[in-house]
Design an enzyme around this catalytic site. Structure first.
Site, PDB file in Angstrom:
ATOM      1  N   ASN A  59       0.868  -1.183   0.000  1.00 12.68           N
ATOM      2  CA  ASN A  59       0.000   0.000   0.000  1.00 12.68           C
ATOM      3  C   ASN A  59       0.905   1.233   0.000  1.00 12.68           C
ATOM      4  OD1 ASN A  59      -1.881   1.987   0.427  1.00 12.68           O
ATOM      5  ND2 ASN A  59      -2.456   1.330   2.503  1.00 12.68           N
ATOM      6  N   TRP A  60       1.044   1.843  -1.168  1.00 10.61           N
ATOM      7  CA  TRP A  60       1.953   2.998  -1.286  1.00 10.61           C
ATOM      8  C   TRP A  60       1.330   4.276  -0.731  1.00 10.61           C
ATOM      9  CZ3 TRP A  60       4.251   2.488  -6.978  1.00 10.61           C
ATOM     10  CH2 TRP A  60       5.041   1.320  -7.038  1.00 10.61           C
ATOM     11  N   LYS A  61       0.073   4.177  -0.304  1.00 12.50           N
ATOM     12  CA  LYS A  61      -0.652   5.331   0.269  1.00 12.50           C
ATOM     13  C   LYS A  61      -0.466   6.575  -0.608  1.00 12.50           C
ATOM     14  CE  LYS A  61      -0.436   3.324   4.852  1.00 12.50           C
ATOM     15  NZ  LYS A  61      -0.573   3.530   6.276  1.00 12.50           N
ATOM     16  N   HIS A  73      -9.972   1.023   4.636  1.00 11.77           N
ATOM     17  CA  HIS A  73      -8.724   1.233   5.375  1.00 11.77           C
ATOM     18  C   HIS A  73      -9.005   2.150   6.564  1.00 11.77           C
ATOM     19  CE1 HIS A  73      -4.701   2.487   6.420  1.00 11.77           C
ATOM     20  NE2 HIS A  73      -4.263   1.418   5.787  1.00 11.77           N
ATOM     21  N   GLY A  86       1.792   2.577  10.942  1.00 10.62           N
ATOM     22  CA  GLY A  86       2.620   3.780  10.869  1.00 10.62           C
ATOM     23  C   GLY A  86       4.092   3.553  11.140  1.00 10.62           C
ATOM     24  N   SER A 123       2.948  -1.861  10.532  1.00  7.78           N
ATOM     25  CA  SER A 123       4.395  -1.845  10.792  1.00  7.78           C
ATOM     26  C   SER A 123       5.080  -3.176  10.453  1.00  7.78           C
ATOM     27  CB  SER A 123       4.675  -1.460  12.239  1.00  7.78           C
ATOM     28  OG  SER A 123       4.140  -0.188  12.511  1.00  7.78           O
ATOM     29  N   GLU A 126      -5.759  -5.032  10.725  1.00 10.12           N
ATOM     30  CA  GLU A 126      -4.775  -3.968  10.936  1.00 10.12           C
ATOM     31  C   GLU A 126      -5.119  -3.195  12.209  1.00 10.12           C
ATOM     32  OE1 GLU A 126      -2.679  -2.679   7.116  1.00 10.12           O
ATOM     33  OE2 GLU A 126      -4.542  -1.567   7.194  1.00 10.12           O
TER      34      GLU A 126
HETATM   35  P1  PGA Z   1       2.339   0.557   7.834  1.00  9.00           P
HETATM   36  O1  PGA Z   1       0.928   0.725   7.131  1.00  9.00           O
HETATM   37  O2  PGA Z   1       2.968  -0.701   7.289  1.00  9.00           O
HETATM   38  O3  PGA Z   1       3.106   1.778   7.461  1.00  9.00           O
HETATM   39  O4  PGA Z   1       2.091   0.442   9.289  1.00  9.00           O
HETATM   40  C1  PGA Z   1       0.071  -0.354   6.926  1.00  9.00           C
HETATM   41  C2  PGA Z   1      -1.254   0.129   6.402  1.00  9.00           C
HETATM   42  O5  PGA Z   1      -1.740   1.180   6.849  1.00  9.00           O
HETATM   43  O6  PGA Z   1      -1.867  -0.491   5.544  1.00  9.00           O
END
Ligand code: PGA
Length: 259
Positions: free
Chosen positions: A8-10, A95, A177, A217, A171
């Site tokens: 997930n590149w957000k 999400h 984060g 994480s 999640e």
């Molecule tokens: P993260 O994000 O790996 O940076 O904790 C995961 C997510 O929000 O899908």
């Protein structure tokens, strides 16, 4: 069942960053056929990334980070599953960042799930508790009740024959984060709890086939311990999916450990 690893590149990489990252990721994962790999670029770069990717690899697919349930209409700023259906195989739905920042409800998330299934796109439905609690003790029943509610509302109306097209991503919000992941045993227990509720609704045999991922994480260092937990069928990676080498390492471990 092959493990499923989702990137997930957000809203991180710019267009040039996305193109470079896609090239690096492709090079690093093209030989890792034992893992199903899904990449979710920022929505505005989905088309250029897919075009730049070129030759499709059978074990790599693209995902939307979000979708809208209606096919077409006056929904400014939204993109429907119908419009994306030839570009993507998966869509992240519900999400926690969208639930929290944009107030997405369980009902809307469920509509998105059903729209995905209508167009043969696999929804990745995110669920997770807000606050860290020590364990699954009954004193925390309210927390777990809410989590189960998210899960069951998300899959409402999904028939037995289609439920294995749905992916669940557990999640915990406090673990997202890149600061602190959940302990693998803890994640394993919560995922077993989620699966037990799917078993009540769909029966144990069907529930066994539903892919449930852990996200929050995930790193190249903790991925193996997570994947060794019974019932964790893959990982959803945010921050660490932006580092091609680390992401490829996670995919490689998934191929070795299996689901
Ligand atoms: P993260 O994000 O790996 O940076 O904790 C995961 C997510 O929000 O899908």
């Amino acid at each position: 069942m092959r493990s499923l690893i989702v990137a997930n590149w957000k809203m991180y990489p710019t267009l040039p960053d996305s193109i470079v990252l896609a090239g690096e990721v492709k090079k690093a994962i093209e030989h890792l056929q034992g893992t199903e790999i899904v990449i979710a670029p920022p929505p505005c770069w989905l088309v250029p990334v897919v075009e730049h990717w070129g030759h499709q690899l059978p074990h790599v697919h693209f995902a939307a980070q979000n979708v809208w349930p209606e096919d077409q209409g006056a929904f400014t700023g939204e993109t429907s599953v119908y419009m994306l259906k030839n570009l993507i195989h998966y869509a992240i739905v519900g999400h926690s960042e969208r639930r929290r920042l944009l107030g997405e409800s369980d009902e809307l998330i469920n509509e998105k799930v059903l729209a995905c299934l209508k167009w043969h796109i696999r929804p990745i439905v995110c669920v997770g508790e807000e606050k860290k609690v020590s364990d699954l003790a009954t004193s925390q029943n309210r927390v777990w009740g809410k989590l189960i509610e998210q899960l069951l509302a998300g899959v409402a109306g999904v028939v037995h024959e289609r439920i294995d097209q749905v992916v669940i991503a557990y999640e915990p919000l406090w673990a997202i984060g890149g600061v602190e992941s959940a302990q693998p045993e803890y994640a394993g227990k919560v995922i077993a709890l989620l699966r037990s509720h799917l078993a009540k609704k769909y029966g144990p045999l069907v529930a066994e086939r539903i892919q449930i991922l852990y996200g929050g994480s995930v790193t190249a260092q903790n991925a193996a311990d997570m994947l060794r937990q019974k019932g964790i069928n893959g990982l959803l990676c945010g921050s660490n999916s932006l580092k091609a080498k680390d992401f490829a390492k996670i995919c490689e471990l998934a191929g070795k450990i299996g689901a």
